[in-house]
Design an enzyme around this catalytic site. Structure first.
Site, PDB file in Angstrom:
ATOM      1  N   GLY A   1       0.821  -1.198   0.000  1.00 23.05           N
ATOM      2  CA  GLY A   1       0.000   0.000   0.000  1.00 23.05           C
ATOM      3  C   GLY A   1       0.851   1.243   0.000  1.00 23.05           C
ATOM      4  O   GLY A   1       2.092   1.190  -0.036  1.00 23.05           O
ATOM      5  N   GLY A   2       0.178   2.387   0.074  1.00 22.13           N
ATOM      6  CA  GLY A   2       0.904   3.641   0.043  1.00 22.13           C
ATOM      7  C   GLY A   2       1.720   3.880   1.296  1.00 22.13           C
ATOM      8  O   GLY A   2       2.752   4.551   1.249  1.00 22.13           O
ATOM      9  N   MET A   3       1.264   3.354   2.434  1.00 21.87           N
ATOM     10  CA  MET A   3       1.979   3.555   3.691  1.00 21.87           C
ATOM     11  C   MET A   3       2.584   2.279   4.251  1.00 21.87           C
ATOM     12  O   MET A   3       3.577   2.331   4.965  1.00 21.87           O
ATOM     13  CB  MET A   3       1.016   4.125   4.747  1.00 21.87           C
ATOM     14  CG  MET A   3       0.720   5.589   4.608  1.00 21.87           C
ATOM     15  SD  MET A   3      -0.407   6.126   5.913  1.00 21.87           S
ATOM     16  CE  MET A   3       0.530   5.666   7.347  1.00 21.87           C
ATOM     17  N   ALA A   4       1.982   1.164   3.957  1.00 18.27           N
ATOM     18  CA  ALA A   4       2.396  -0.067   4.625  1.00 18.27           C
ATOM     19  C   ALA A   4       2.287  -1.258   3.683  1.00 18.27           C
ATOM     20  O   ALA A   4       1.560  -1.219   2.690  1.00 18.27           O
ATOM     21  CB  ALA A   4       1.543  -0.307   5.872  1.00 18.27           C
ATOM     22  N   ASN A   5       3.044  -2.299   4.038  1.00 23.42           N
ATOM     23  CA  ASN A   5       2.950  -3.582   3.352  1.00 23.42           C
ATOM     24  C   ASN A   5       2.274  -4.571   4.295  1.00 23.42           C
ATOM     25  O   ASN A   5       2.467  -4.524   5.511  1.00 23.42           O
ATOM     26  CB  ASN A   5       4.337  -4.098   2.960  1.00 23.42           C
ATOM     27  CG  ASN A   5       5.025  -3.189   1.955  1.00 23.42           C
ATOM     28  OD1 ASN A   5       4.357  -2.503   1.180  1.00 23.42           O
ATOM     29  ND2 ASN A   5       6.349  -3.163   1.978  1.00 23.42           N
ATOM     30  N   VAL A   6       1.488  -5.459   3.716  1.00 24.20           N
ATOM     31  CA  VAL A   6       0.752  -6.435   4.525  1.00 24.20           C
ATOM     32  C   VAL A   6       1.273  -7.830   4.204  1.00 24.20           C
ATOM     33  O   VAL A   6       1.387  -8.207   3.034  1.00 24.20           O
ATOM     34  CB  VAL A   6      -0.764  -6.358   4.252  1.00 24.20           C
ATOM     35  CG1 VAL A   6      -1.505  -7.361   5.121  1.00 24.20           C
ATOM     36  CG2 VAL A   6      -1.282  -4.955   4.517  1.00 24.20           C
TER      37      VAL A   6
ATOM     38  N   ASP B   1     -12.431   6.537   4.353  1.00 31.62           N
ATOM     39  CA  ASP B   1     -11.965   5.912   3.108  1.00 31.62           C
ATOM     40  C   ASP B   1     -12.743   4.632   2.835  1.00 31.62           C
ATOM     41  O   ASP B   1     -12.166   3.601   2.507  1.00 31.62           O
ATOM     42  CB  ASP B   1     -10.467   5.635   3.192  1.00 31.62           C
ATOM     43  CG  ASP B   1      -9.872   5.262   1.827  1.00 31.62           C
ATOM     44  OD1 ASP B   1     -10.490   5.586   0.795  1.00 31.62           O
ATOM     45  OD2 ASP B   1      -8.783   4.652   1.800  1.00 31.62           O
TER      46      ASP B   1
END
Length: 681
Positions: free
Chosen positions: A20-25, A134
């Site tokens: 994602g734009g801020m984090a990876n999952v 969102d």
């Protein structure tokens, strides 16, 4: 993070689920609770971005306060080597966006059921003062059973053609953006309701209501264009169901549902036959909407100047007026610009004053404060430190920790070293100590299986052995601590006593053991002993004469053994008697007179005497006699008596025998046995 990386000594990373734009999952496995989880990790390139860190912490805090079956649960929050992470439940399935594509058209009742779950979750968040901001199908997961769960509370998304921001504040995906957010206003609960109406529209039509070449053109349509009719796409959709969308997506927030619960109640009866023939809902247009504004941040995000943004507002389809005029049969004449009226300059002055006031507001804002490191402190120490740093103590949460001592601070929310405003609240996560493990009843279970389960949970296991005639080998006979007790993984040890089965014994030589000694030995080793008696002249009465099985034999418990004890020497009656035997004389074959004499001796006694008289003159040759006897005192192989005779000679043979026994004798004359008999008393 690499696959198989162990995060926080607990979460084993399996593979990347998404970026994602801020984090990876990542998909990970909780090795303590033996379950799959989703781990969201702040991106490496954003770890020094204070605003991003605050958003990440905000999401962790917001979601951890929510406990609802249709909201993805936060299980753990932490930081390792500067890497912030959130551990959430893993929803095995797909997002609603993909679900719509794969299952469209979706039955109306199924749409209503799924939306009711979404509305229930959002209502729960609103009740806790949390606005999602969102909401979109990509942030709604559908598990394998068809249940929905909302995720991504408060986290930013990557900037793209479909996302816009205002002064670093998340507004959400532009396709689901409310008109007031597009104008740059703060998001409210009605903003979430607008997004929910767009989601419902997409579930019924398979597409979003507004499309465009850029984020700006799509945003403008949200507050300028009427909502397309669902019934134009599918006339079978009940008007009551379309009315839910129309009311949820009203341009004016005040004309939307007052609360998500109101929308849910309206949606619940939208398929009811009682609402058939319901008129189409229309907003109250008595009040003009606010003049369209496109903020510079929106324009800059799309490569537009304020002038071109204004032009885009006046002409949302981006058509060139010059080209339009050239195509028109009558060419338009430009009107001269009018002289600015006095109120125009007054508005500029007022705007200047507003700018000054805003500047003063920001200059008097509270100072930035760095969250101090409180890890390892007691709660009292942490509260005192926060007070010294001009920060407030927020919520106090309890959590288990493998590393931090009980009643000490594990971490803070926001995390240490993050910059926040003076007077802000900092929540403390206090250690409960190591998480205990409740023991089950393991008696009768396989040691191998139980030990593997306990070791996997971090519990130390000690094995002891014992023999048993009832518990099969390898099964647990006893456990310590008992079932139901709680132990601390890594510290406490569970002792499991395992059966060896029946005990194997090598039989001892029991010769000359007393009966009591034999019984004690049998009891000690679990043997079944049977006693017998027999006479013995060599073994003392009461002592073991023999055993069966023999000494040295390998047996198991419960084996039967037979032990024979001496009854002492047998008491017998001794009988003495005499047997008289007549030994006949026989002359040697070389003497005729002896032969003649011997021949006639059997006929009459007088003849024998005359023969002896006649041979006396020449002298008889003696016979050599050997006698053997067998009785209690003699052996038949031993000479009892030896002598010579020259005539028939009677002999008395004495015998000694036990009662019921017989004796024997043998007479040998000149090397030949002439008499051998068994005699009785």
């Amino acid at each position: 993070m690499e696959n198989n990386y162990l995060l926080a000594d607990r979460y084993r990373i399996k593979n990347l689920l998404g970026e994602g734009g801020m984090a990876n999952v990542y998909l990970a496995h909780d090795e303590i609770l033996d379950r799959d989880v989703a781990v969201k990790v702040l991106r490496l390139d954003l770890r020094n971005d204070q605003e991003t860190q605050r958003r990440f912490q905000r999401e962790a805090k917001a979601t951890s306060e929510l406990n609802h079956p249709n909201i993805v649960s936060v299980l753990d929050v932490g930081e390792e080597d500067g890497m912030q992470y959130i551990v959430m439940e893993y929803v095995k399935g797909e997002d609603l966006k993909k679900y719509i594509v794969e299952h469209f058209p979706i039955p109306y009742q199924r749409v209503v059921d799924m939306m009711e779950q979404v509305l229930s979750a959002v209502a729960h968040a609103h009740a806790h003062g949390i606005i999602h901001r969102d909401l979109k199908p990509q942030n709604i997961m559908v598990d394998e059973k068809g249940n929905v769960k909302i995720t991504d509370f408060g986290i930013a998304v990557v900037l793209s053609d479909n996302s816009i921001t205002q002064t670093n504040s998340l507004l959400g995906s532009v396709h689901y953006l409310s008109p007031e957010q597009a104008r740059g206003h703060m998001a409210t609960k009605q903003s979430d309701i607008y997004s929910l109406g767009i989601i419902l529209y997409e579930m019924l039509t398979g597409s979003v209501p507004f499309e465009g070449e850029s984020a700006v053109s799509i945003a403008i349509k949200h507050f300028q264009n009427e909502m397309p009719s669902v019934r134009d796409y599918d006339p079978r959709v009940p008007q009551a169901l379309e009315n839910v969308i129309l009311k949820a997506t009203a341009k004016d927030p005040s004309q939307r549902y007052a609360a998500v619960t109101d929308m849910a109640a309206d949606l619940k009866t939208s398929l009811s036959p009682k609402r058939a023939g319901e008129p189409k809902w229309a907003p109250d247009n008595s009040k003009d909407l606010e003049e369209t504004k496109v903020l510079p941040a929106i324009a800059a995000a799309n490569g537009l100047t304020p002038e071109t943004a204004e032009a885009a507002t006046d002409n949302p389809n981006n058509t060139d007026e010059k080209d339009t005029d050239e195509k028109s049969p009558v060419r338009k004449t430009k009107k001269p610009r009018k002289k600015r009226p006095w109120w125009f300059w007054a508005s500029i002055a007022a705007g200047t004053i507003v700018i000054i006031l805003v500047a003063v507001f920001f200059l008097t804002q509270k100072k930035d404060v760095t969250v101090p490191s409180l890890a390892g402190m007691t709660q009292a120490q942490a509260e005192s430190t926060l007070k010294d740093a001009d920060l407030q103590v927020g919520t106090i949460e309890k959590a288990y920790s493998e590393k931090v001592e009980k009643n000490r601070v594990i971490r803070t929310i926001p995390a240490q070293k993050l910059v926040i405003k003076q007077g802000s609240s900092v929540s403390l996560v206090i250690s409960r100590g190591k998480k205990g493990y409740k023991l089950g009843n393991y008696v009768g279970n396989s040691y191998t299986t139980v030990a593997e389960t306990l070791k996997k949970a971090g519990v130390k296991v000690k094995r002891a052995y014992a023999n048993s005639s009832t518990v099969p080998s390898g099964e647990i006979m006893r456990q310590s601590p008992a079932a139901g007790k709680t132990v601390i993984p890594g510290d406490d040890t569970v002792t499991l006593t395992v059966s060896r089965g029946k005990r194997q014994i090598t039989l001892r030589d029991l010769s000359n053991y007393s009966k009591k000694n034999v019984q004690d030995y049998a009891d000690e080793n679990g043997l079944n002993v049977t006693f017998r008696e027999a006479n013995s002249s060599t073994v003392s009465a009461g002592l073991v004469m023999s055993q069966d099985p023999a000494a040295g034999t390998l047996v198991t418990a419960d084996t039967a053994i037979v032990v024979t004890l001496s009854a002492g020497a047998k008491q017998v009656k001794i009988i003495n008697f005499v047997k008289e035997v007549k030994i006949p004389y026989q002359a040697p074959a070389s003497s005729s007179s002896s032969i003649s004499s011997s021949s006639s001796s059997d006929q009459s006694g007088s003849d024998s005497e005359s023969s002896s008289t006649s041979s006396a003159s020449s002298g008889p040759v003696p016979n050599n006699i050997i006698i053997y006897i067998e009785d209690r005192s003699h052996s038949i192989n031993t000479v009892y008596r030896q002598f010579t005779i020259t005539k028939d000679t009677p002999v008395e043979l004495p015998f000694t025998v036990e009662s019921g026994q017989s004796a024997r004798y043998r007479i040998v004359r000149d090397g030949s046995t002439i008499d051998e008999q068994t005699v009785n008393p």
